[in-house]
Design a protein around this motif. Structure first.
Motif, PDB file in Angstrom:
ATOM      1  N   UNK A 110       0.855  -1.184   0.000  1.00  0.00           N
ATOM      2  CA  UNK A 110       0.000   0.000   0.000  1.00  0.00           C
ATOM      3  C   UNK A 110       0.897   1.242   0.000  1.00  0.00           C
ATOM      4  N   UNK A 111       0.320   2.410  -0.161  1.00  0.00           N
ATOM      5  CA  UNK A 111       1.116   3.631  -0.327  1.00  0.00           C
ATOM      6  C   UNK A 111       1.956   3.982   0.898  1.00  0.00           C
ATOM      7  N   UNK A 112       1.521   3.578   2.075  1.00  0.00           N
ATOM      8  CA  UNK A 112       2.287   3.839   3.293  1.00  0.00           C
ATOM      9  C   UNK A 112       3.290   2.745   3.607  1.00  0.00           C
ATOM     10  N   UNK A 113       3.164   1.597   2.959  1.00  0.00           N
ATOM     11  CA  UNK A 113       4.078   0.486   3.199  1.00  0.00           C
ATOM     12  C   UNK A 113       3.741  -0.327   4.432  1.00  0.00           C
ATOM     13  N   UNK A 114       2.570  -0.141   4.994  1.00  0.00           N
ATOM     14  CA  UNK A 114       2.182  -0.864   6.204  1.00  0.00           C
ATOM     15  C   UNK A 114       1.598  -2.245   5.901  1.00  0.00           C
ATOM     16  N   UNK A 115       1.177  -2.462   4.653  1.00  0.00           N
ATOM     17  CA  UNK A 115       0.562  -3.727   4.273  1.00  0.00           C
ATOM     18  C   UNK A 115       1.167  -4.237   2.972  1.00  0.00           C
ATOM     19  N   UNK A 116       1.281  -5.549   2.882  1.00  0.00           N
ATOM     20  CA  UNK A 116       1.700  -6.209   1.655  1.00  0.00           C
ATOM     21  C   UNK A 116       0.565  -7.117   1.215  1.00  0.00           C
ATOM     22  N   UNK A 117       0.173  -7.002  -0.035  1.00  0.00           N
ATOM     23  CA  UNK A 117      -0.858  -7.857  -0.603  1.00  0.00           C
ATOM     24  C   UNK A 117      -0.195  -8.782  -1.608  1.00  0.00           C
ATOM     25  N   UNK A 118      -0.611 -10.043  -1.613  1.00  0.00           N
ATOM     26  CA  UNK A 118      -0.107 -10.977  -2.614  1.00  0.00           C
ATOM     27  C   UNK A 118      -1.254 -11.837  -3.112  1.00  0.00           C
ATOM     28  N   UNK A 119      -1.116 -12.258  -4.347  1.00  0.00           N
ATOM     29  CA  UNK A 119      -2.137 -13.103  -4.949  1.00  0.00           C
ATOM     30  C   UNK A 119      -1.478 -14.157  -5.810  1.00  0.00           C
ATOM     31  N   UNK A 120      -2.198 -15.271  -5.991  1.00  0.00           N
ATOM     32  CA  UNK A 120      -1.645 -16.356  -6.783  1.00  0.00           C
ATOM     33  C   UNK A 120      -2.723 -17.129  -7.512  1.00  0.00           C
ATOM     34  N   UNK A 121      -2.356 -18.318  -7.977  1.00  0.00           N
ATOM     35  CA  UNK A 121      -3.270 -19.149  -8.757  1.00  0.00           C
ATOM     36  C   UNK A 121      -4.466 -19.649  -7.961  1.00  0.00           C
ATOM     37  N   UNK A 122      -4.349 -19.651  -6.639  1.00  0.00           N
ATOM     38  CA  UNK A 122      -5.470 -20.138  -5.826  1.00  0.00           C
ATOM     39  C   UNK A 122      -6.605 -19.126  -5.733  1.00  0.00           C
ATOM     40  N   UNK A 123      -6.483 -18.026  -6.430  1.00  0.00           N
ATOM     41  CA  UNK A 123      -7.502 -16.988  -6.553  1.00  0.00           C
ATOM     42  C   UNK A 123      -7.919 -16.438  -5.182  1.00  0.00           C
ATOM     43  N   UNK A 124      -6.935 -16.077  -4.400  1.00  0.00           N
ATOM     44  CA  UNK A 124      -7.212 -15.385  -3.139  1.00  0.00           C
ATOM     45  C   UNK A 124      -6.162 -14.295  -2.987  1.00  0.00           C
ATOM     46  N   UNK A 125      -6.498 -13.288  -2.221  1.00  0.00           N
ATOM     47  CA  UNK A 125      -5.569 -12.212  -1.918  1.00  0.00           C
ATOM     48  C   UNK A 125      -5.160 -12.356  -0.465  1.00  0.00           C
ATOM     49  N   UNK A 126      -3.865 -12.397  -0.234  1.00  0.00           N
ATOM     50  CA  UNK A 126      -3.341 -12.484   1.126  1.00  0.00           C
ATOM     51  C   UNK A 126      -2.886 -11.108   1.571  1.00  0.00           C
ATOM     52  N   UNK A 127      -3.211 -10.760   2.791  1.00  0.00           N
ATOM     53  CA  UNK A 127      -2.827  -9.462   3.353  1.00  0.00           C
ATOM     54  C   UNK A 127      -1.860  -9.702   4.499  1.00  0.00           C
ATOM     55  N   UNK A 128      -0.720  -9.038   4.443  1.00  0.00           N
ATOM     56  CA  UNK A 128       0.294  -9.136   5.500  1.00  0.00           C
ATOM     57  C   UNK A 128       0.478  -7.770   6.131  1.00  0.00           C
ATOM     58  N   UNK A 129       0.397  -7.709   7.446  1.00  0.00           N
ATOM     59  CA  UNK A 129       0.666  -6.482   8.181  1.00  0.00           C
ATOM     60  C   UNK A 129       2.169  -6.432   8.439  1.00  0.00           C
ATOM     61  N   UNK A 130       2.783  -5.356   8.066  1.00  0.00           N
ATOM     62  CA  UNK A 130       4.232  -5.232   8.225  1.00  0.00           C
ATOM     63  C   UNK A 130       4.545  -4.404   9.441  1.00  0.00           C
ATOM     64  N   UNK A 131       5.375  -4.945  10.306  1.00  0.00           N
ATOM     65  CA  UNK A 131       5.789  -4.252  11.520  1.00  0.00           C
ATOM     66  C   UNK A 131       7.254  -3.916  11.393  1.00  0.00           C
TER      67      UNK A 131
END
Length: 146
Positions: free
Chosen positions: A124-145
């Motif tokens: 995201x624009x602030x760098x607090x979250x990372x989103x990833x997606x793949x063939x399993x058709x889901x979006x994973x959200x990671x909170x970055x500390x």
């Protein structure tokens, strides 16, 4: 004639100091500053019709598996790649401080989250979250500390 590696993605760091190019199992940073003495290549930069030859520093980082995507953190000193096995790899290419410049031997950490190829990684624009997606058709959200 040897065929060149396929360019999969290209990004520029938010500060405009580096160009990042993603290939099959490596990514390459081109540092646009000529202050450091590492490996150099000549590139042609085109700016509104004017061609400029520039000497730039090159840093290569290689992974043992096929890289599928890459994201540059907007504020901190790392990038994230996804690979063909579903793993997210954090590359701390700038060392402790981004202002210190790139390091030839980056520290890494990895998280095996996806079941197959990672299709995209985005901060995201602030760098607090990372989103990833793949063939399993889901979006994973990671909170970055940090």
């Amino acid at each position: 004639m040897k065929q060149s590696k396929e360019l999969k993605d290209m990004q520029v760091t938010p500060d405009g100091e580096y160009i990042l190019m993603l290939f099959e199992n490596q990514f390459v940073f081109f540092e646009l500053s000529t202050q450091k003495q590492y490996k150099y290549v000549w590139v042609m930069l085109q700016n509104f019709g004017t061609t400029i030859n520039a000497c730039v520093t090159v840093f290569r980082y290689t992974h043992r598996f096929k890289l599928t995507c890459i994201g540059i953190h907007p504020k901190q000193h790392f990038v994230v790649t996804g690979d063909s096995r579903g793993e997210l790899i954090y590359w701390y290419v700038f060392g402790r401080e981004k202002s210190a410049g790139l390091e030839e031997n980056a520290l890494t950490s990895s998280y095996h989250w996806h079941g197959s190829d990672v299709g995209a990684v985005v901060f995201d624009s602030e760098g607090a979250h990372l989103y990833s997606g793949g063939k399993e058709v889901c979006v994973s959200l990671f909170y970055l500390f940090y």
